[in-house]
Design an enzyme around this catalytic site. Structure first.
Site, PDB file in Angstrom:
ATOM      1  N   LYS A   1     -46.300 -25.692 -18.345  1.00 36.26           N
ATOM      2  CA  LYS A   1     -47.235 -27.015 -17.711  1.00 36.26           C
ATOM      3  C   LYS A   1     -47.873 -26.697 -18.244  1.00 36.26           C
ATOM      4  O   LYS A   1     -49.158 -27.654 -18.921  1.00 36.26           O
ATOM      5  CB  LYS A   1     -47.213 -26.741 -16.541  1.00 36.26           C
ATOM      6  CG  LYS A   1     -46.470 -27.926 -15.287  1.00 36.26           C
ATOM      7  CD  LYS A   1     -47.081 -28.307 -14.186  1.00 36.26           C
ATOM      8  CE  LYS A   1     -46.604 -29.553 -12.936  1.00 36.26           C
ATOM      9  NZ  LYS A   1     -46.957 -28.672 -12.221  1.00 36.26           N
TER      10      LYS A   1
ATOM     11  N   TRP B   1     -48.996 -18.650 -25.797  1.00 41.82           N
ATOM     12  CA  TRP B   1     -50.852 -18.854 -26.627  1.00 41.82           C
ATOM     13  C   TRP B   1     -51.589 -17.996 -27.647  1.00 41.82           C
ATOM     14  O   TRP B   1     -52.130 -18.374 -29.072  1.00 41.82           O
ATOM     15  CB  TRP B   1     -51.685 -19.518 -25.690  1.00 41.82           C
ATOM     16  CG  TRP B   1     -52.479 -20.827 -25.714  1.00 41.82           C
ATOM     17  CD1 TRP B   1     -52.780 -21.384 -27.304  1.00 41.82           C
ATOM     18  CD2 TRP B   1     -53.645 -21.232 -25.340  1.00 41.82           C
ATOM     19  NE1 TRP B   1     -53.555 -22.117 -27.458  1.00 41.82           N
ATOM     20  CE2 TRP B   1     -54.463 -21.566 -26.515  1.00 41.82           C
ATOM     21  CE3 TRP B   1     -54.524 -20.960 -23.858  1.00 41.82           C
ATOM     22  CZ2 TRP B   1     -55.352 -22.774 -25.892  1.00 41.82           C
ATOM     23  CZ3 TRP B   1     -55.102 -21.692 -23.889  1.00 41.82           C
ATOM     24  CH2 TRP B   1     -55.982 -22.688 -24.654  1.00 41.82           C
TER      25      TRP B   1
ATOM     26  N   SER C   1     -46.522 -19.348 -12.711  1.00 36.79           N
ATOM     27  CA  SER C   1     -45.280 -18.360 -14.293  1.00 36.79           C
ATOM     28  C   SER C   1     -44.828 -17.996 -13.735  1.00 36.79           C
ATOM     29  O   SER C   1     -43.812 -18.413 -14.356  1.00 36.79           O
ATOM     30  CB  SER C   1     -46.947 -18.736 -14.923  1.00 36.79           C
ATOM     31  OG  SER C   1     -46.430 -18.563 -16.531  1.00 36.79           O
TER      32      SER C   1
ATOM     33  N   SER D   1     -50.243 -14.686 -18.449  1.00 42.56           N
ATOM     34  CA  SER D   1     -51.377 -14.811 -19.051  1.00 42.56           C
ATOM     35  C   SER D   1     -51.604 -15.333 -20.355  1.00 42.56           C
ATOM     36  O   SER D   1     -53.260 -15.666 -20.467  1.00 42.56           O
ATOM     37  CB  SER D   1     -51.944 -13.102 -18.851  1.00 42.56           C
ATOM     38  OG  SER D   1     -51.492 -12.922 -17.696  1.00 42.56           O
ATOM     39  N   GLY D   2     -50.812 -15.924 -20.698  1.00 45.10           N
ATOM     40  CA  GLY D   2     -51.430 -16.886 -22.112  1.00 45.10           C
ATOM     41  C   GLY D   2     -51.236 -15.580 -23.029  1.00 45.10           C
ATOM     42  O   GLY D   2     -51.669 -15.947 -24.098  1.00 45.10           O
TER      43      GLY D   2
ATOM     44  N   TYR E   1     -57.618 -17.079 -19.810  1.00 40.78           N
ATOM     45  CA  TYR E   1     -56.916 -17.886 -20.314  1.00 40.78           C
ATOM     46  C   TYR E   1     -57.909 -19.306 -20.062  1.00 40.78           C
ATOM     47  O   TYR E   1     -57.632 -20.433 -20.252  1.00 40.78           O
ATOM     48  CB  TYR E   1     -55.135 -18.393 -19.348  1.00 40.78           C
ATOM     49  CG  TYR E   1     -54.765 -19.458 -19.243  1.00 40.78           C
ATOM     50  CD1 TYR E   1     -53.467 -19.527 -20.156  1.00 40.78           C
ATOM     51  CD2 TYR E   1     -54.748 -20.538 -18.869  1.00 40.78           C
ATOM     52  CE1 TYR E   1     -52.698 -20.146 -20.630  1.00 40.78           C
ATOM     53  CE2 TYR E   1     -53.448 -21.531 -18.883  1.00 40.78           C
ATOM     54  CZ  TYR E   1     -52.670 -20.818 -19.943  1.00 40.78           C
ATOM     55  OH  TYR E   1     -52.383 -22.495 -19.707  1.00 40.78           O
TER      56      TYR E   1
ATOM     57  N   ARG F   1     -55.384 -14.154 -16.635  1.00 40.02           N
ATOM     58  CA  ARG F   1     -55.716 -15.388 -16.129  1.00 40.02           C
ATOM     59  C   ARG F   1     -55.827 -15.277 -14.709  1.00 40.02           C
ATOM     60  O   ARG F   1     -54.985 -13.942 -14.111  1.00 40.02           O
ATOM     61  CB  ARG F   1     -54.407 -16.132 -16.428  1.00 40.02           C
ATOM     62  CG  ARG F   1     -53.802 -17.672 -16.133  1.00 40.02           C
ATOM     63  CD  ARG F   1     -52.308 -17.386 -16.477  1.00 40.02           C
ATOM     64  NE  ARG F   1     -52.484 -19.384 -16.403  1.00 40.02           N
ATOM     65  CZ  ARG F   1     -51.769 -19.960 -16.506  1.00 40.02           C
ATOM     66  NH1 ARG F   1     -50.601 -19.434 -16.483  1.00 40.02           N
ATOM     67  NH2 ARG F   1     -50.969 -21.042 -16.011  1.00 40.02           N
TER      68      ARG F   1
ATOM     69  N   HIS G   1     -47.679  -5.490 -23.358  1.00 40.65           N
ATOM     70  CA  HIS G   1     -48.205  -5.647 -22.062  1.00 40.65           C
ATOM     71  C   HIS G   1     -49.042  -4.148 -21.323  1.00 40.65           C
ATOM     72  O   HIS G   1     -49.118  -4.124 -19.934  1.00 40.65           O
ATOM     73  CB  HIS G   1     -46.888  -5.961 -21.125  1.00 40.65           C
ATOM     74  CG  HIS G   1     -46.626  -7.791 -21.124  1.00 40.65           C
ATOM     75  ND1 HIS G   1     -47.326  -8.447 -21.474  1.00 40.65           N
ATOM     76  CD2 HIS G   1     -45.125  -8.702 -21.276  1.00 40.65           C
ATOM     77  CE1 HIS G   1     -46.850  -9.617 -21.973  1.00 40.65           C
ATOM     78  NE2 HIS G   1     -45.864  -9.600 -21.659  1.00 40.65           N
TER      79      HIS G   1
END
Ligand code: A3P
Length: 321
Positions: free
Chosen positions: A288, A72, A161, A68-69, A221, A153, A130
Protein backbone atom coordinates in the site's frame (compact mmCIF):
# COMPACT_ATOMS: atom_id res chain seq x y z
CA UNK A 1 40.14 -16.69 4.29
CA UNK A 2 37.82 -19.55 5.14
CA UNK A 3 38.24 -21.12 8.55
CA UNK A 4 38.59 -24.85 7.84
CA UNK A 5 39.24 -25.95 11.41
CA UNK A 6 35.52 -26.38 11.96
CA UNK A 7 32.97 -26.53 9.21
CA UNK A 8 30.70 -23.47 9.60
CA UNK A 9 27.73 -25.82 9.78
CA UNK A 10 29.12 -27.50 12.92
CA UNK A 11 30.03 -24.18 14.51
CA UNK A 12 26.53 -22.92 13.94
CA UNK A 13 24.94 -26.12 15.17
CA UNK A 14 26.93 -25.82 18.39
CA UNK A 15 26.10 -22.14 18.77
CA UNK A 16 22.35 -22.69 18.23
CA UNK A 17 22.31 -25.33 20.97
CA UNK A 18 23.29 -22.64 23.46
CA UNK A 19 20.69 -20.05 22.39
CA UNK A 20 17.15 -19.34 23.55
CA UNK A 21 14.63 -20.38 20.89
CA UNK A 22 11.14 -19.24 19.94
CA UNK A 23 8.79 -19.89 17.06
CA UNK A 24 8.49 -17.12 14.50
CA UNK A 25 5.08 -15.90 13.25
CA UNK A 26 5.33 -18.27 10.29
CA UNK A 27 6.20 -21.30 12.42
CA UNK A 28 9.95 -21.24 11.68
CA UNK A 29 12.50 -21.11 14.54
CA UNK A 30 13.99 -17.87 15.81
CA UNK A 31 17.09 -17.77 18.02
CA UNK A 32 18.16 -15.03 20.41
CA UNK A 33 21.77 -14.03 19.80
CA UNK A 34 23.39 -11.15 21.71
CA UNK A 35 19.97 -9.74 22.58
CA UNK A 36 18.38 -9.96 19.11
CA UNK A 37 16.17 -12.56 17.42
CA UNK A 38 17.30 -14.10 14.13
CA UNK A 39 15.82 -16.77 11.85
CA UNK A 40 17.88 -19.97 11.92
CA UNK A 41 18.85 -19.92 8.24
CA UNK A 42 20.50 -16.50 8.57
CA UNK A 43 23.06 -17.59 11.17
CA UNK A 44 25.66 -18.82 8.71
CA UNK A 45 25.48 -15.68 6.52
CA UNK A 46 25.38 -13.40 9.55
CA UNK A 47 28.53 -14.93 11.00
CA UNK A 48 30.33 -14.96 7.63
CA UNK A 49 29.41 -11.32 7.06
CA UNK A 50 30.72 -10.34 10.49
CA UNK A 51 33.92 -12.26 9.97
CA UNK A 52 34.83 -11.43 6.39
CA UNK A 53 33.27 -8.15 5.29
CA UNK A 54 35.75 -5.29 4.95
CA UNK A 55 34.11 -1.93 4.39
CA UNK A 56 35.82 0.62 2.14
CA UNK A 57 35.73 4.29 3.06
CA UNK A 58 33.58 4.96 0.00
CA UNK A 59 30.95 2.31 0.82
CA UNK A 60 27.35 3.20 1.56
CA UNK A 61 25.37 0.89 3.82
CA UNK A 62 21.57 1.07 3.80
CA UNK A 63 20.32 -0.26 7.12
CA UNK A 64 16.79 -0.96 8.36
CA UNK A 65 14.50 -3.32 10.15
CA UNK A 66 12.45 -5.39 7.68
CA UNK A 67 9.34 -3.61 6.37
CA UNK A 68 10.54 -0.11 7.23
CA UNK A 69 11.06 1.28 3.73
CA UNK A 70 14.21 -0.56 2.62
CA UNK A 71 12.99 -0.98 -0.97
CA UNK A 72 12.26 2.73 -1.32
CA UNK A 73 15.60 3.72 0.19
CA UNK A 74 17.40 1.35 -2.20
CA UNK A 75 15.65 2.88 -5.21
CA UNK A 76 16.46 6.41 -4.03
CA UNK A 77 20.11 5.74 -3.16
CA UNK A 78 20.69 3.92 -6.47
CA UNK A 79 19.13 6.71 -8.55
CA UNK A 80 20.90 9.50 -6.68
CA UNK A 81 24.36 7.92 -6.94
CA UNK A 82 23.92 6.89 -10.58
CA UNK A 83 22.14 10.01 -11.85
CA UNK A 84 25.02 10.86 -14.18
CA UNK A 85 25.43 7.28 -15.37
CA UNK A 86 21.91 6.64 -16.70
CA UNK A 87 19.34 9.07 -18.06
CA UNK A 88 16.13 8.75 -16.04
CA UNK A 89 14.30 6.97 -18.86
CA UNK A 90 17.06 4.34 -19.04
CA UNK A 91 17.46 3.78 -15.32
CA UNK A 92 17.92 0.07 -14.48
CA UNK A 93 15.14 0.46 -11.89
CA UNK A 94 12.73 0.38 -14.81
CA UNK A 95 13.68 -3.24 -15.45
CA UNK A 96 15.01 -4.48 -12.11
CA UNK A 97 13.58 -4.67 -8.62
CA UNK A 98 15.57 -2.39 -6.25
CA UNK A 99 16.70 -5.46 -4.28
CA UNK A 100 18.34 -6.85 -7.42
CA UNK A 101 20.35 -3.63 -7.82
CA UNK A 102 21.46 -3.24 -4.20
CA UNK A 103 22.27 -6.56 -2.58
CA UNK A 104 21.72 -7.37 1.06
CA UNK A 105 24.95 -8.32 2.80
CA UNK A 106 23.64 -11.09 5.04
CA UNK A 107 20.52 -12.11 3.13
CA UNK A 108 22.08 -12.23 -0.31
CA UNK A 109 25.86 -11.91 -0.71
CA UNK A 110 26.97 -13.86 2.37
CA UNK A 111 24.14 -16.34 2.06
CA UNK A 112 25.35 -17.36 -1.40
CA UNK A 113 29.00 -17.73 -0.39
CA UNK A 114 31.03 -17.91 2.81
CA UNK A 115 33.44 -15.26 1.55
CA UNK A 116 32.16 -13.52 -1.62
CA UNK A 117 34.57 -11.42 -3.66
CA UNK A 118 33.14 -7.90 -3.53
CA UNK A 119 36.25 -6.13 -4.80
CA UNK A 120 35.07 -5.90 -8.41
CA UNK A 121 31.97 -3.84 -7.52
CA UNK A 122 32.54 -0.25 -8.71
CA UNK A 123 32.79 2.51 -6.09
CA UNK A 124 30.79 3.68 -4.33
CA UNK A 125 29.57 0.20 -3.44
CA UNK A 126 26.05 0.25 -1.97
CA UNK A 127 24.90 -2.63 0.22
CA UNK A 128 21.97 -3.17 2.53
CA UNK A 129 21.66 -4.87 5.89
CA UNK A 130 19.02 -5.55 8.52
CA UNK A 131 21.67 -6.22 11.16
CA UNK A 132 21.48 -4.16 14.36
CA UNK A 133 24.22 -1.56 14.85
CA UNK A 134 25.61 -2.75 18.17
CA UNK A 135 28.25 -5.51 18.09
CA UNK A 136 26.73 -7.05 14.97
CA UNK A 137 28.16 -4.89 12.24
CA UNK A 138 31.68 -5.83 11.23
CA UNK A 139 34.20 -3.49 12.91
CA UNK A 140 35.23 -2.07 9.54
CA UNK A 141 31.75 -0.56 9.01
CA UNK A 142 32.00 1.27 12.31
CA UNK A 143 35.73 2.08 12.10
CA UNK A 144 36.04 3.11 8.44
CA UNK A 145 34.79 6.33 6.86
CA UNK A 146 31.95 4.46 5.13
CA UNK A 147 28.50 5.96 5.54
CA UNK A 148 25.35 4.34 6.84
CA UNK A 149 21.80 5.44 6.05
CA UNK A 150 19.20 4.01 8.41
CA UNK A 151 15.47 4.09 7.73
CA UNK A 152 12.83 3.26 10.32
CA UNK A 153 9.09 3.41 10.44
CA UNK A 154 6.24 3.51 12.91
CA UNK A 155 6.37 0.03 14.53
CA UNK A 156 2.61 -0.32 14.07
CA UNK A 157 2.91 0.02 10.30
CA UNK A 158 6.06 -2.10 10.30
CA UNK A 159 4.18 -4.89 12.07
CA UNK A 160 1.17 -4.63 9.74
CA UNK A 161 3.41 -4.62 6.68
CA UNK A 162 5.36 -7.62 7.99
CA UNK A 163 2.29 -9.77 8.47
CA UNK A 164 1.05 -9.09 4.96
CA UNK A 165 4.50 -9.78 3.54
CA UNK A 166 4.58 -13.15 5.27
CA UNK A 167 1.14 -14.13 4.00
CA UNK A 168 1.91 -12.91 0.50
CA UNK A 169 5.06 -15.03 0.25
CA UNK A 170 3.67 -18.11 1.97
CA UNK A 171 4.17 -21.10 -0.31
CA UNK A 172 1.81 -24.01 -0.70
CA UNK A 173 4.53 -26.21 0.80
CA UNK A 174 4.52 -24.27 4.09
CA UNK A 175 3.05 -26.75 6.50
CA UNK A 176 2.69 -24.45 9.49
CA UNK A 177 0.04 -21.78 9.38
CA UNK A 178 1.09 -18.29 10.45
CA UNK A 179 0.09 -17.29 13.95
CA UNK A 180 -3.12 -15.43 14.58
CA UNK A 181 -2.78 -11.65 14.51
CA UNK A 182 -3.16 -11.38 18.29
CA UNK A 183 -0.41 -13.89 19.01
CA UNK A 184 1.94 -12.37 16.45
CA UNK A 185 1.28 -8.94 17.92
CA UNK A 186 1.99 -10.15 21.44
CA UNK A 187 5.35 -11.56 20.30
CA UNK A 188 6.15 -8.31 18.52
CA UNK A 189 5.47 -6.40 21.74
CA UNK A 190 7.93 -8.73 23.50
CA UNK A 191 10.50 -7.94 20.83
CA UNK A 192 10.32 -11.47 19.38
CA UNK A 193 10.42 -10.96 15.61
CA UNK A 194 13.21 -11.19 13.03
CA UNK A 195 15.97 -8.68 13.92
CA UNK A 196 13.90 -7.55 16.95
CA UNK A 197 13.39 -6.06 19.45
CA UNK A 198 12.49 -3.19 17.15
CA UNK A 199 13.14 -0.60 19.89
CA UNK A 200 16.75 -1.71 20.38
CA UNK A 201 17.27 -1.84 16.61
CA UNK A 202 16.03 1.73 16.21
CA UNK A 203 17.84 3.05 19.29
CA UNK A 204 21.14 1.49 18.23
CA UNK A 205 21.20 3.46 14.98
CA UNK A 206 19.68 6.56 16.59
CA UNK A 207 22.46 6.73 19.15
CA UNK A 208 25.07 6.09 16.46
CA UNK A 209 23.59 8.98 14.50
CA UNK A 210 23.67 11.29 17.52
CA UNK A 211 27.28 10.36 18.16
CA UNK A 212 28.41 10.83 14.58
CA UNK A 213 25.80 12.45 12.30
CA UNK A 214 28.30 12.71 9.43
CA UNK A 215 28.60 8.93 9.40
CA UNK A 216 25.08 7.75 10.20
CA UNK A 217 22.02 9.39 8.66
CA UNK A 218 18.77 8.57 10.45
CA UNK A 219 15.57 8.68 8.38
CA UNK A 220 11.93 8.03 9.08
CA UNK A 221 9.60 6.59 6.42
CA UNK A 222 6.89 9.03 7.47
CA UNK A 223 9.17 12.04 6.95
CA UNK A 224 10.05 10.88 3.44
CA UNK A 225 6.35 10.52 2.64
CA UNK A 226 5.84 14.09 3.86
CA UNK A 227 8.58 15.79 1.85
CA UNK A 228 10.52 13.54 -0.51
CA UNK A 229 12.26 16.42 -2.31
CA UNK A 230 13.87 17.61 0.91
CA UNK A 231 15.07 14.09 1.76
CA UNK A 232 16.42 13.33 -1.71
CA UNK A 233 18.60 16.43 -1.32
CA UNK A 234 19.57 15.42 2.18
CA UNK A 235 20.50 11.88 1.16
CA UNK A 236 22.57 13.21 -1.76
CA UNK A 237 24.42 15.66 0.50
CA UNK A 238 25.05 12.97 3.09
CA UNK A 239 26.44 10.62 0.44
CA UNK A 240 28.80 13.35 -0.72
CA UNK A 241 27.11 13.97 -4.09
CA UNK A 242 24.89 17.04 -3.56
CA UNK A 243 22.71 18.28 -6.41
CA UNK A 244 24.11 21.27 -8.28
CA UNK A 245 21.91 24.29 -8.90
CA UNK A 246 21.87 23.31 -12.54
CA UNK A 247 20.58 19.83 -11.69
CA UNK A 248 17.94 21.33 -9.43
CA UNK A 249 16.84 23.71 -12.20
CA UNK A 250 16.58 20.78 -14.62
CA UNK A 251 14.10 19.16 -12.22
CA UNK A 252 16.33 16.15 -11.58
CA UNK A 253 15.22 15.83 -7.96
CA UNK A 254 11.55 15.68 -8.95
CA UNK A 255 12.36 13.16 -11.67
CA UNK A 256 14.11 10.89 -9.17
CA UNK A 257 11.20 11.27 -6.72
CA UNK A 258 8.78 10.23 -9.46
CA UNK A 259 10.91 7.32 -10.66
CA UNK A 260 11.20 5.94 -7.11
CA UNK A 261 7.60 6.65 -6.13
CA UNK A 262 5.48 3.79 -4.86
CA UNK A 263 2.98 4.15 -7.72
CA UNK A 264 5.66 4.11 -10.40
CA UNK A 265 7.66 1.17 -9.03
CA UNK A 266 4.60 -0.90 -8.15
CA UNK A 267 3.23 -0.64 -11.67
CA UNK A 268 6.41 -1.63 -13.49
CA UNK A 269 6.16 -5.00 -15.21
CA UNK A 270 9.23 -6.33 -13.37
CA UNK A 271 7.66 -5.58 -9.99
CA UNK A 272 4.30 -7.04 -10.94
CA UNK A 273 5.62 -10.37 -12.12
CA UNK A 274 9.20 -11.10 -11.06
CA UNK A 275 10.65 -12.60 -7.92
CA UNK A 276 13.81 -12.46 -5.87
CA UNK A 277 15.89 -15.61 -6.14
CA UNK A 278 12.69 -17.60 -6.68
CA UNK A 279 11.62 -17.03 -3.08
CA UNK A 280 10.04 -13.61 -2.60
CA UNK A 281 7.58 -12.05 -5.01
CA UNK A 282 8.70 -8.63 -6.27
CA UNK A 283 5.10 -7.49 -5.94
CA UNK A 284 5.13 -8.26 -2.20
CA UNK A 285 7.52 -5.34 -1.64
CA UNK A 286 4.87 -2.92 -2.93
CA UNK A 287 1.64 -3.31 -0.98
CA UNK A 288 0.00 0.00 0.00
CA UNK A 289 2.89 2.33 0.74
CA UNK A 290 0.81 4.40 3.16
CA UNK A 291 1.33 5.90 6.59
CA UNK A 292 -1.12 4.64 9.21
CA UNK A 293 -2.52 1.56 7.47
CA UNK A 294 -2.24 -0.15 10.86
CA UNK A 295 -5.58 1.45 11.82
CA UNK A 296 -7.24 -1.09 9.51
CA UNK A 297 -5.78 -4.05 11.44
CA UNK A 298 -4.91 -3.12 15.02
CA UNK A 299 -7.41 -2.19 17.73
CA UNK A 300 -7.03 1.03 19.75
CA UNK A 301 -5.91 -1.15 22.70
CA UNK A 302 -3.16 -2.70 20.63
CA UNK A 303 -2.04 0.73 19.48
CA UNK A 304 -2.03 1.95 23.07
CA UNK A 305 0.16 -0.98 24.07
CA UNK A 306 2.78 -0.21 21.41
CA UNK A 307 2.67 3.50 22.21
CA UNK A 308 3.38 2.75 25.87
CA UNK A 309 6.29 0.49 24.91
CA UNK A 310 7.73 3.21 22.72
CA UNK A 311 7.28 5.87 25.38
CA UNK A 312 9.16 3.82 27.93
CA UNK A 313 11.89 2.53 25.61
CA UNK A 314 12.54 5.83 23.85
CA UNK A 315 12.24 8.01 26.96
CA UNK A 316 15.04 10.55 27.14
CA UNK A 317 16.43 9.54 23.71
CA UNK A 318 14.82 12.43 21.81
CA UNK A 319 13.14 9.95 19.46
CA UNK A 320 9.44 10.28 18.66
CA UNK A 321 7.05 8.61 16.25
P1 A3P B 1 3.26 -1.54 3.23
O1 A3P B 1 3.24 -3.01 3.44
O2 A3P B 1 2.73 -0.79 4.41
O3 A3P B 1 2.60 -1.13 1.96
P2 A3P B 1 10.63 -2.88 3.02
O4 A3P B 1 11.03 -2.28 1.72
O5 A3P B 1 11.54 -2.50 4.16
O6 A3P B 1 10.40 -4.33 2.90
O7 A3P B 1 9.23 -2.18 3.40
C1 A3P B 1 8.09 -2.46 2.62
C2 A3P B 1 7.09 -1.34 2.82
O8 A3P B 1 7.51 -0.19 2.09
C3 A3P B 1 5.74 -1.75 2.27
O9 A3P B 1 4.79 -1.08 3.09
C4 A3P B 1 5.80 -1.17 0.87
O10 A3P B 1 4.56 -0.98 0.25
C5 A3P B 1 6.51 0.14 1.12
N1 A3P B 1 7.17 0.67 -0.07
C6 A3P B 1 7.85 -0.01 -1.02
N2 A3P B 1 8.31 0.81 -1.97
C7 A3P B 1 7.88 2.05 -1.64
C8 A3P B 1 8.02 3.33 -2.26
N3 A3P B 1 8.67 3.48 -3.41
N4 A3P B 1 7.48 4.39 -1.63
C9 A3P B 1 6.82 4.25 -0.47
N5 A3P B 1 6.63 3.06 0.15
C10 A3P B 1 7.17 1.97 -0.42
Amino acid sequence: EVDNTNSPKDEIHELLQTLEQQTNWDGSPLFKYNGYWFPQHFFRPILSFQKHFKAKDSDIILASSPKSGTTWLKALAFSIVNRNVYPINQNPLLNCNPHALIPSLERHLYSLQEHPNLQHIPNPRIFSTHMPFSTFLPDSIRDSECKTIYICRSPMDMFTSGLHFLLENKTQNDTVLPLELNEAFDMFCHGIHPYGPFWDHILGYWNAHLKNPEKVLFLKYEDLKEDITFYIKKIAEFMGCPFSLEEEKQGLIEQIAKLCSFENLKNLEVNKTGNIRGVLKNSSFFRKGEVGDWTNYLTPDMAERIKKIMESKFEGSGLMF
